[in-house]
Design an enzyme around this catalytic site. Structure first.
Site: not given
Length: 331
Positions: A263, A281, A234
């Protein structure tokens, strides 16, 4: 049931679920358009969007089910207080861990073989001398895996074939990987010592608020010069300002990032002018992981609709929110 996705992303997830759950209605709206639809939902899927107490109170849904592992965007305390169950799909149960581990190795290989330099030369139609640039082999190098959960274990299994020396940092003392030699295991409190000996540091650690910027200026200073840093966990684990400074100085030779401080990330950020390989991601976005997650997700929907306790719960409310009309009351 009505299953509401908090965002219009993950279209392949909904396509697969539509096949597995033909009697359920799958809805998807952007976060700012959820309001009129939240009261209709039986199940809420956060994806990467925030599910806070305000949103929870607006609905009557009894389950927040993630399509995957991460629950950092969910206020689990508020869900528990309001009688809402929260569930995830463990990475090892779905094939997600294996996919992310493969991606971490992709980063390691691309950084080791100077992928950015080769790509820029090709894009600029600029020839490099034959046999240049010189690459770095993984063989004989030291790799520190920070977090020996599902992803970390799958990564260790795959790295064993590269002839590297594996060390680990973990918050579960004694957790190991069967049949894989781990040279040394460290606790999270010992992370500076673990970082000091590694040629590659791979973050595969679960994110919690107390681990915000775990990799900060001091942690990076503890790493040896020329280290490669990979994050497939993360974005909040790394202080981007500290990483940028270390990349500029050359202390960190390169970074592989699949997750970011925000993000979607702004690709004009100066960090991307350094030796950084970035993916949006997508480390776990593969055919194998999507199929595995969709199957486990669908099974939980069937359990919940039948009044059974879902699998892989992250909380345990003392009293459950009352079921919607037409649903079986939870037993």
């Amino acid at each position: 049931m009505k299953i509401l996705f908090c965002g219009e992303g993950f279209p392949e997830a909904r396509r697969q679920l539509a096949t597995l759950l033909p009697d359920d209605e799958l809805l998807a709206f952007p976060p700012d358009k959820l309001g009129p639809h939240i009261a209709e939902a039986d199940v809420v899927v956060p994806t990467v969007n925030r599910v806070d107490e305000e949103l929870i109170r607006k609905g009557t849904f009894g389950l927040i089910q993630q399509f995957g592992v991460g629950l950092e965007s969910v206020d689990i305390g508020a869900a528990t207080k309001n009688g809402v169950m929260v569930a995830r799909i463990p990475s090892e149960e779905s094939g997600n861990a294996a996919s992310v581990a493969e991606h971490a190795i992709l980063f390691m290989l691309m950084l080791s073989r100077n992928w950015n330099r080769l790509s820029r030369a090709r894009e600029e139609n600029r020839p490099l001398p034959w046999g240049s640039p010189e690459g770095q082999a993984l063989l004989g190098k030291k790799v520190c895996i920070v977090g020996l959960g599902g992803i970390g274990r799958e990564l260790a299994r795959r790295l064993a074939g590269f002839g590297v020396r594996i060390t680990t940092v973990d918050d579960h003392p004694g957790r190991t990987v069967p049949d894989i030699e781990i040279a040394r295991q460290y606790s999270l409190a010992e992370i500076p010592a673990a970082l000091a000996e590694a040629n590659y540091v791979v973050l595969s650690l679960n994110y919690t608020p107390d681990r915000f910027h775990l990799i900060d200026t001091a942690a990076i200073a503890a790493m040896k010069s020329g280290v490669y840093l990979i994050n497939v966990a993360r974005g909040g684990l790394i202080d981007p300002d500290a990483l940028l400074a270390a990349l500029k100085s050359g202390h960190v030779a390169g970074a592989g990032l699949d997750v970011f401080w925000e993000e979607p990330v702004d690709m004009s950020h100066p960090i991307f002018s350094e030796n950084v390989i970035a993916t949006p991601h997508t480390a776990g976005v593969t055919d194998v992981s999507y199929e595995g997650i969709a199957r486990a997700f669908a099974e939980n929907m069937k359990r919940y609709a039948a009044g059974e306790k879902p699998l892989y719960l992250a909380n345990a409310p003392d009293r459950l929110r009352k079921a919607r009309p037409g649903q079986t009351v939870m037993r």
